[in-house]
Design a protein around this motif. Structure first.
Motif, PDB file in Angstrom:
ATOM      1  N   ASP A 243      -0.958  22.650   8.793  1.00 51.20           N
ATOM      2  CA  ASP A 243      -2.076  23.497   9.250  1.00 51.20           C
ATOM      3  C   ASP A 243      -3.350  23.391   8.432  1.00 51.20           C
ATOM      4  OD1 ASP A 243       0.262  26.186   9.933  1.00 51.20           O
ATOM      5  OD2 ASP A 243      -0.390  24.476  11.161  1.00 51.20           O
ATOM      6  N   ILE A 244      -3.387  22.485   7.440  1.00 51.92           N
ATOM      7  CA  ILE A 244      -4.650  22.481   6.668  1.00 51.92           C
ATOM      8  C   ILE A 244      -5.135  21.081   6.346  1.00 51.92           C
ATOM      9  CG2 ILE A 244      -3.452  22.759   4.420  1.00 51.92           C
ATOM     10  CD1 ILE A 244      -5.873  24.589   3.636  1.00 51.92           C
ATOM     11  N   GLY A 245      -4.216  20.093   6.262  1.00 59.08           N
ATOM     12  CA  GLY A 245      -4.763  18.761   5.925  1.00 59.08           C
ATOM     13  C   GLY A 245      -3.701  17.765   5.513  1.00 59.08           C
ATOM     14  N   HIS A 246      -4.064  16.910   4.554  1.00 54.08           N
ATOM     15  CA  HIS A 246      -3.103  15.880   4.112  1.00 54.08           C
ATOM     16  C   HIS A 246      -3.476  15.380   2.724  1.00 54.08           C
ATOM     17  CE1 HIS A 246      -6.381  13.353   6.009  1.00 54.08           C
ATOM     18  NE2 HIS A 246      -6.309  12.871   4.779  1.00 54.08           N
ATOM     19  N   ILE A 247      -2.511  14.703   2.113  1.00 54.27           N
ATOM     20  CA  ILE A 247      -2.787  13.965   0.878  1.00 54.27           C
ATOM     21  C   ILE A 247      -2.311  12.550   1.124  1.00 54.27           C
ATOM     22  CG2 ILE A 247      -0.604  14.677  -0.227  1.00 54.27           C
ATOM     23  CD1 ILE A 247      -2.188  14.817  -2.850  1.00 54.27           C
ATOM     24  N   ARG A 248      -3.206  11.562   0.901  1.00 51.49           N
ATOM     25  CA  ARG A 248      -2.864  10.156   1.148  1.00 51.49           C
ATOM     26  C   ARG A 248      -3.004   9.389  -0.160  1.00 51.49           C
ATOM     27  NH1 ARG A 248      -6.592   9.574   6.396  1.00 51.49           N
ATOM     28  NH2 ARG A 248      -5.192  10.470   7.956  1.00 51.49           N
ATOM     29  N   TYR A 249      -1.996   8.554  -0.421  1.00 49.05           N
ATOM     30  CA  TYR A 249      -2.032   7.689  -1.610  1.00 49.05           C
ATOM     31  C   TYR A 249      -2.127   6.244  -1.121  1.00 49.05           C
ATOM     32  CZ  TYR A 249       0.069  11.753  -3.993  1.00 49.05           C
ATOM     33  OH  TYR A 249       0.335  13.005  -4.503  1.00 49.05           O
ATOM     34  N   TYR A 250      -2.966   5.470  -1.789  1.00 42.57           N
ATOM     35  CA  TYR A 250      -3.122   4.051  -1.454  1.00 42.57           C
ATOM     36  C   TYR A 250      -2.694   3.233  -2.670  1.00 42.57           C
ATOM     37  CZ  TYR A 250      -5.985   5.701   2.439  1.00 42.57           C
ATOM     38  OH  TYR A 250      -6.418   6.335   3.577  1.00 42.57           O
ATOM     39  N   LEU A 251      -1.964   2.143  -2.411  1.00 39.31           N
ATOM     40  CA  LEU A 251      -1.502   1.309  -3.533  1.00 39.31           C
ATOM     41  C   LEU A 251      -1.632  -0.172  -3.191  1.00 39.31           C
ATOM     42  CD1 LEU A 251      -0.136   0.999  -6.286  1.00 39.31           C
ATOM     43  CD2 LEU A 251       2.091   1.249  -5.161  1.00 39.31           C
ATOM     44  N   ALA A 252      -2.326  -0.900  -4.100  1.00 35.76           N
ATOM     45  CA  ALA A 252      -2.491  -2.352  -3.884  1.00 35.76           C
ATOM     46  C   ALA A 252      -1.142  -3.041  -4.052  1.00 35.76           C
ATOM     47  CB  ALA A 252      -3.489  -2.900  -4.900  1.00 35.76           C
ATOM     48  N   PRO A 253      -0.820  -3.994  -3.157  1.00 37.00           N
ATOM     49  CA  PRO A 253       0.449  -4.719  -3.291  1.00 37.00           C
ATOM     50  C   PRO A 253       0.410  -5.659  -4.496  1.00 37.00           C
ATOM     51  CG  PRO A 253      -0.834  -5.662  -1.503  1.00 37.00           C
ATOM     52  CD  PRO A 253      -1.591  -4.464  -2.000  1.00 37.00           C
ATOM     53  N   LYS A 254       1.620  -5.988  -4.996  1.00 39.40           N
ATOM     54  CA  LYS A 254       1.712  -6.974  -6.086  1.00 39.40           C
ATOM     55  C   LYS A 254       1.750  -8.348  -5.420  1.00 39.40           C
ATOM     56  CE  LYS A 254       3.843  -5.653  -9.963  1.00 39.40           C
ATOM     57  NZ  LYS A 254       4.903  -5.230 -10.917  1.00 39.40           N
ATOM     58  N   ILE A 255       0.918  -9.277  -5.904  1.00 42.94           N
ATOM     59  CA  ILE A 255       0.911 -10.597  -5.282  1.00 42.94           C
ATOM     60  C   ILE A 255       1.165 -11.660  -6.344  1.00 42.94           C
ATOM     61  CG2 ILE A 255      -0.397 -10.244  -3.195  1.00 42.94           C
ATOM     62  CD1 ILE A 255      -2.907 -10.359  -4.477  1.00 42.94           C
ATOM     63  N   GLU A 256       1.843 -12.736  -5.921  1.00 46.71           N
ATOM     64  CA  GLU A 256       2.181 -13.823  -6.851  1.00 46.71           C
ATOM     65  C   GLU A 256       0.904 -14.419  -7.426  1.00 46.71           C
ATOM     66  OE1 GLU A 256       5.944 -13.080  -6.694  1.00 46.71           O
ATOM     67  OE2 GLU A 256       5.114 -14.711  -7.929  1.00 46.71           O
TER      68      GLU A 256
ATOM     69  N   THR B   2       3.233 -11.581 -11.280  1.00 50.77           N
ATOM     70  CA  THR B   2       2.437 -11.060 -10.155  1.00 50.77           C
ATOM     71  C   THR B   2       1.273 -10.250 -10.724  1.00 50.77           C
ATOM     72  OG1 THR B   2       3.696  -9.003 -10.137  1.00 50.77           O
ATOM     73  CG2 THR B   2       4.504 -10.787  -8.717  1.00 50.77           C
ATOM     74  N   HIS B   3       0.329  -9.979  -9.873  1.00 47.84           N
ATOM     75  CA  HIS B   3      -0.779  -9.112 -10.298  1.00 47.84           C
ATOM     76  C   HIS B   3      -1.185  -8.265  -9.101  1.00 47.84           C
ATOM     77  CE1 HIS B   3      -2.778 -12.448  -8.306  1.00 47.84           C
ATOM     78  NE2 HIS B   3      -3.769 -11.621  -8.076  1.00 47.84           N
ATOM     79  N   GLN B   4      -2.002  -7.257  -9.367  1.00 43.61           N
ATOM     80  CA  GLN B   4      -2.503  -6.397  -8.279  1.00 43.61           C
ATOM     81  C   GLN B   4      -4.031  -6.451  -8.299  1.00 43.61           C
ATOM     82  OE1 GLN B   4       0.060  -3.306 -10.201  1.00 43.61           O
ATOM     83  NE2 GLN B   4      -0.065  -2.351  -8.202  1.00 43.61           N
ATOM     84  N   HIS B   5      -4.608  -6.565  -7.128  1.00 44.94           N
ATOM     85  CA  HIS B   5      -6.083  -6.520  -7.073  1.00 44.94           C
ATOM     86  C   HIS B   5      -6.549  -5.084  -7.275  1.00 44.94           C
ATOM     87  CE1 HIS B   5      -6.645 -10.593  -5.892  1.00 44.94           C
ATOM     88  NE2 HIS B   5      -6.109 -10.478  -4.693  1.00 44.94           N
TER      89      HIS B   5
END
Lengths: 257, 14
Positions: A243-256, B2-5
């Motif tokens: 009834d009031i909103g949200h909390i969103r978390y964003y996370l960059a993926p680990k890449i080789e 690995t690394h993260q941007h």
């Protein structure tokens, strides 16, 4: 004058518990639509986006847009002084350099007020476009917290692989390897306990467990969590606040490398 | 390894 009053004061207590370990300081941007907060953690690989709509408050007044820079550890300490059943009011004069939190006990016999200095923060703001994700997974938030906790014992990274059959969480490390497979729930009788997967195309991404465990501090805010994934873009972990909103978390993926 | 941007790689600073 800015004044936001919430009978369900425990929501604000839980919100601060959900962000204070990831962020040290943040700006509460208030306008007549409500309160928004967006900030990256110190390493800039994760971001928190909080929205509390004006119509979710029991009383909300915002004569002029106001941005309040706060030290989140201090706010968390103040909100720890509020009872779970207290009404919480946040208020500030226009272009003030302090914010006041008022806690009223249910029977109105105890009223506390805490005044805190505001900070001048010029944190950058990122534009996050509304995105269609290749996979979205809705599941019980307690289940996701449990998986993150269990798998982070095996390694500092977690692989999340989503296919039409279901979603697999994996981790490997010195002591061995672990895989947790969740199938899509067939008969959705109790929505809150279901695992619901919408998949346009399969996605497999790797994430740092440490951040996922910070995100799951928001578990008490919502019985469900929604994970959104597309190849090579940040994961979104969303907890709706009823009834009031949200909390969103964003996370960059680990890449080789 | 690995690394993260940094997230600025994915999202525009406004």
């Amino acid at each position: 004058m800015f004044e936001a009053r919430l009978l369900r004061g425990s929501i604000l207590k839980k919100v601060l518990e959900a962000i204070k370990d990831l962020l040290t300081q943040a700006t509460f941007d208030c306008d007549d639509s409500g309160i928004q907060l967006q900030a990256m953690d110190n390493s800039h690989v994760s971001l928190v986006s909080l929205q509390l709509r004006a119509d979710g408050f029991d009383k909300y007044r915002c004569d002029r847009n106001i941005s309040m820079g706060m030290n989140l550890n201090s706010v968390a300490k103040i909100l720890k002084c509020a009872g779970d059943k207290d009404t919480v009011t946040m208020k500030a004069q226009d272009n003030a350099d302090t914010v006041t939190f008022v806690f009223e006990s249910p029977n109105q016999e105890k009223v506390s007020d805490y005044e805190m200095k505001l900070m001048n923060l010029d944190l950058e703001h990122l534009g996050i476009p509304e995105t269609e994700y290749s996979c979205t997974i809705r599941m019980p938030s307690a289940e996701f917290a449990r998986i993150c906790r269990d798998l982070s014992q095996f390694g500092d990274s977690m692989v999340i692989a989503c296919t039409k059959e279901g979603v697999k969480f994996s981790a490997t490390g010195e002591i061995g390897s672990a895989n947790i497979k969740l199938a899509q729930t067939a008969s959705v009788d109790k929505e809150e306990e279901a695992v619901i997967i919408e998949m346009d195309e399969p996605v497999t991404l790797t994430f740092a467990c440490q951040y996922l465990n910070y995100f799951t501090k928001a578990t008490s805010l919502s019985p469900q969590v929604q994970l959104s994934m597309s190849a090579d873009v940040p994961l979104v972990v969303e907890y709706r606040i009823q009834d009031i909103g949200h909390i969103r978390y964003y996370l960059a993926p680990k890449i080789e490398d | 390894a690995t690394h993260q941007h940094c997230l600025r790689v994915y999202y525009q600073v406004q």
